[in-house]
Design a protein around this motif. Structure first.
Motif, PDB file in Angstrom:
ATOM      1  N   VAL A   1      40.572  65.418  20.426  1.00 31.43           N
ATOM      2  CA  VAL A   1      40.616  64.895  19.017  1.00 31.43           C
ATOM      3  C   VAL A   1      40.148  65.990  18.134  1.00 31.43           C
ATOM      4  CG1 VAL A   1      40.182  63.140  17.131  1.00 31.43           C
ATOM      5  CG2 VAL A   1      40.438  62.556  19.450  1.00 31.43           C
ATOM      6  N   VAL A   2      40.978  66.551  17.049  1.00 32.47           N
ATOM      7  CA  VAL A   2      40.514  67.528  16.021  1.00 32.47           C
ATOM      8  C   VAL A   2      40.544  66.581  14.674  1.00 32.47           C
ATOM      9  CG1 VAL A   2      41.192  69.404  14.748  1.00 32.47           C
ATOM     10  CG2 VAL A   2      41.579  69.295  17.158  1.00 32.47           C
ATOM     11  N   MET A   3      39.173  66.504  14.212  1.00 29.85           N
ATOM     12  CA  MET A   3      38.965  65.767  13.021  1.00 29.85           C
ATOM     13  C   MET A   3      38.420  66.494  11.946  1.00 29.85           C
ATOM     14  SD  MET A   3      36.710  62.373  14.116  1.00 29.85           S
ATOM     15  CE  MET A   3      37.435  61.165  15.346  1.00 29.85           C
ATOM     16  N   ASP A   4      39.084  66.333  10.741  1.00 25.23           N
ATOM     17  CA  ASP A   4      38.667  67.046   9.443  1.00 25.23           C
ATOM     18  C   ASP A   4      37.476  66.602   8.929  1.00 25.23           C
ATOM     19  OD1 ASP A   4      38.924  68.199   6.827  1.00 25.23           O
ATOM     20  OD2 ASP A   4      40.813  67.275   6.381  1.00 25.23           O
ATOM     21  N   GLY A   5      36.698  67.338   8.820  1.00 21.31           N
ATOM     22  CA  GLY A   5      35.098  66.902   8.331  1.00 21.31           C
ATOM     23  C   GLY A   5      35.290  66.544   6.669  1.00 21.31           C
ATOM     24  N   GLU A   6      36.316  66.931   6.265  1.00 17.76           N
ATOM     25  CA  GLU A   6      36.444  66.605   4.854  1.00 17.76           C
ATOM     26  C   GLU A   6      37.585  65.684   4.582  1.00 17.76           C
ATOM     27  OE1 GLU A   6      34.481  68.812   2.616  1.00 17.76           O
ATOM     28  OE2 GLU A   6      33.857  69.287   4.862  1.00 17.76           O
ATOM     29  N   SER A   7      37.737  64.773   5.299  1.00 16.62           N
ATOM     30  CA  SER A   7      38.572  63.711   4.908  1.00 16.62           C
ATOM     31  C   SER A   7      38.079  62.686   4.011  1.00 16.62           C
ATOM     32  CB  SER A   7      39.283  63.043   6.303  1.00 16.62           C
ATOM     33  OG  SER A   7      40.289  63.987   6.940  1.00 16.62           O
ATOM     34  N   THR A   8      38.915  62.028   3.386  1.00 11.95           N
ATOM     35  CA  THR A   8      38.358  60.946   2.335  1.00 11.95           C
ATOM     36  C   THR A   8      39.323  59.705   2.558  1.00 11.95           C
ATOM     37  OG1 THR A   8      39.581  61.610   0.700  1.00 11.95           O
ATOM     38  CG2 THR A   8      37.313  62.320   0.880  1.00 11.95           C
ATOM     39  N   PRO A   9      38.879  58.381   2.312  1.00 14.71           N
ATOM     40  CA  PRO A   9      37.445  58.085   2.242  1.00 14.71           C
ATOM     41  C   PRO A   9      36.458  58.297   3.362  1.00 14.71           C
ATOM     42  CG  PRO A   9      38.734  56.239   2.425  1.00 14.71           C
ATOM     43  CD  PRO A   9      39.716  57.220   2.639  1.00 14.71           C
ATOM     44  N   ALA A  10      37.070  58.304   4.767  1.00 18.03           N
ATOM     45  CA  ALA A  10      36.336  58.550   5.890  1.00 18.03           C
ATOM     46  C   ALA A  10      36.499  59.939   6.280  1.00 18.03           C
ATOM     47  CB  ALA A  10      36.711  57.349   6.980  1.00 18.03           C
ATOM     48  N   GLY A  11      35.279  60.620   6.409  1.00 19.41           N
ATOM     49  CA  GLY A  11      35.195  62.082   6.860  1.00 19.41           C
ATOM     50  C   GLY A  11      35.192  61.907   8.388  1.00 19.41           C
ATOM     51  N   GLY A  12      35.564  63.133   8.834  1.00 19.48           N
ATOM     52  CA  GLY A  12      35.542  63.273  10.127  1.00 19.48           C
ATOM     53  C   GLY A  12      34.227  63.385  10.957  1.00 19.48           C
ATOM     54  N   ILE A  13      33.276  63.828  10.313  1.00 21.09           N
ATOM     55  CA  ILE A  13      31.868  63.892  10.991  1.00 21.09           C
ATOM     56  C   ILE A  13      31.456  62.212  11.236  1.00 21.09           C
ATOM     57  CG2 ILE A  13      29.441  64.465  10.718  1.00 21.09           C
ATOM     58  CD1 ILE A  13      30.606  66.982   8.982  1.00 21.09           C
ATOM     59  N   GLY A  14      31.382  61.502  10.307  1.00 23.42           N
ATOM     60  CA  GLY A  14      31.041  60.200  10.578  1.00 23.42           C
ATOM     61  C   GLY A  14      31.888  59.373  11.376  1.00 23.42           C
ATOM     62  N   LEU A  15      33.266  59.568  11.170  1.00 24.85           N
ATOM     63  CA  LEU A  15      34.128  58.950  12.202  1.00 24.85           C
ATOM     64  C   LEU A  15      34.120  59.361  13.810  1.00 24.85           C
ATOM     65  CD1 LEU A  15      36.678  56.968  12.554  1.00 24.85           C
ATOM     66  CD2 LEU A  15      38.001  58.781  11.915  1.00 24.85           C
ATOM     67  N   CYS A  16      33.517  60.554  13.890  1.00 28.40           N
ATOM     68  CA  CYS A  16      33.459  61.119  15.065  1.00 28.40           C
ATOM     69  C   CYS A  16      32.182  60.536  15.744  1.00 28.40           C
ATOM     70  CB  CYS A  16      32.922  62.636  15.092  1.00 28.40           C
ATOM     71  SG  CYS A  16      32.525  63.379  16.617  1.00 28.40           S
ATOM     72  N   ARG A  17      31.094  60.262  14.928  1.00 31.27           N
ATOM     73  CA  ARG A  17      29.963  59.506  15.447  1.00 31.27           C
ATOM     74  C   ARG A  17      30.279  58.351  15.702  1.00 31.27           C
ATOM     75  NH1 ARG A  17      24.224  60.309  16.211  1.00 31.27           N
ATOM     76  NH2 ARG A  17      23.220  58.332  16.371  1.00 31.27           N
ATOM     77  N   GLN A  18      31.097  57.472  14.917  1.00 34.85           N
ATOM     78  CA  GLN A  18      31.673  56.183  15.256  1.00 34.85           C
ATOM     79  C   GLN A  18      32.347  55.981  16.424  1.00 34.85           C
ATOM     80  OE1 GLN A  18      33.764  54.458  11.962  1.00 34.85           O
ATOM     81  NE2 GLN A  18      34.688  52.665  13.238  1.00 34.85           N
ATOM     82  N   VAL A  19      33.453  56.758  16.770  1.00 29.19           N
ATOM     83  CA  VAL A  19      34.137  56.669  17.839  1.00 29.19           C
ATOM     84  C   VAL A  19      33.381  56.994  19.208  1.00 29.19           C
ATOM     85  CG1 VAL A  19      36.323  56.876  16.630  1.00 29.19           C
ATOM     86  CG2 VAL A  19      35.205  58.962  17.732  1.00 29.19           C
ATOM     87  N   LYS A  20      32.255  57.944  18.957  1.00 28.15           N
ATOM     88  CA  LYS A  20      31.596  58.189  20.018  1.00 28.15           C
ATOM     89  C   LYS A  20      30.643  56.956  20.456  1.00 28.15           C
ATOM     90  CE  LYS A  20      32.562  62.517  21.024  1.00 28.15           C
ATOM     91  NZ  LYS A  20      33.151  62.914  22.357  1.00 28.15           N
ATOM     92  N   ASP A  21      30.404  56.042  19.633  1.00 29.36           N
ATOM     93  CA  ASP A  21      29.604  54.937  19.646  1.00 29.36           C
ATOM     94  C   ASP A  21      30.427  53.806  20.346  1.00 29.36           C
ATOM     95  OD1 ASP A  21      27.162  56.180  19.167  1.00 29.36           O
ATOM     96  OD2 ASP A  21      27.048  55.472  16.923  1.00 29.36           O
ATOM     97  N   GLU A  22      31.834  53.779  19.871  1.00 31.74           N
ATOM     98  CA  GLU A  22      32.457  52.526  20.009  1.00 31.74           C
ATOM     99  C   GLU A  22      33.565  52.573  20.983  1.00 31.74           C
ATOM    100  OE1 GLU A  22      33.879  51.653  15.996  1.00 31.74           O
ATOM    101  OE2 GLU A  22      31.839  50.943  15.198  1.00 31.74           O
TER     102      GLU A  22
END
Length: 144
Positions: free
Chosen positions: A66-87
């Motif tokens: 997965v390539v995630m954009d850390g600047e995405s809104t409203p859910a940035g890639g940084i927080g989403l990365c942490r979420q998917v790693k947990d879930e």
């Protein structure tokens, strides 16, 4: 005497690209091209513009990176990365795009396997993706 090129891997690697910005998704797709390295399979991309689409796609499986954009809104890639790693069980590796060098520590917090700064560099992004993909495909082959 035959001078055939070595055969490349036959399977495709599926890369999910997440960004709320279509032009960012296009830049990532173009930077990755059809193959990020000669020793890796061809790249097939799946694009998602929302965090809901990312989690749904990852739940379905079949994503290698997965390539995630850390600047995405409203859910940035940084927080989403942490979420998917947990879930997500057996979550594929993530490469984060970050706008500020200072965000590198957040990428570590998010458990991303790779970090690439903006602007999108057509050499650095494919190189990072290739490194992370090699580790992913190598670990999958080791478990067979």
């Amino acid at each position: 005497m035959s001078h055939e090129a070595p055969e490349a891997p036959a399977a495709k690697a599926t890369v999910l690209i997440y960004s709320d910005d279509r032009s960012t998704r296009d830049q990532v797709r173009l930077a990755l091209g059809r193959r990020v390295a000669a020793d890796l399979p061809e790249i097939e991309t799946v694009e998602c513009a929302t965090h809901q689409a990312v989690t749904k796609t990852l739940d379905q499986g079949g994503i290698d990176l997965v390539v995630m954009d850390g600047e995405s809104t409203p859910a940035g890639g940084i927080g989403l990365c942490r979420q998917v790693k947990d879930e997500i069980a057996n979550c594929p590796p993530v490469v984060l795009l970050v706008a500020r060098v200072a965000d590198a520590w957040l990428a570590t917090w998010s458990r991303a396997e790779g970090v690439v700064p903006y602007p999108i560099d057509t050499v650095r992004l494919p190189t990072t993706v290739a490194e992370v993909l090699r580790a992913r495909l190598g670990s999958e082959a080791a478990t067979l």
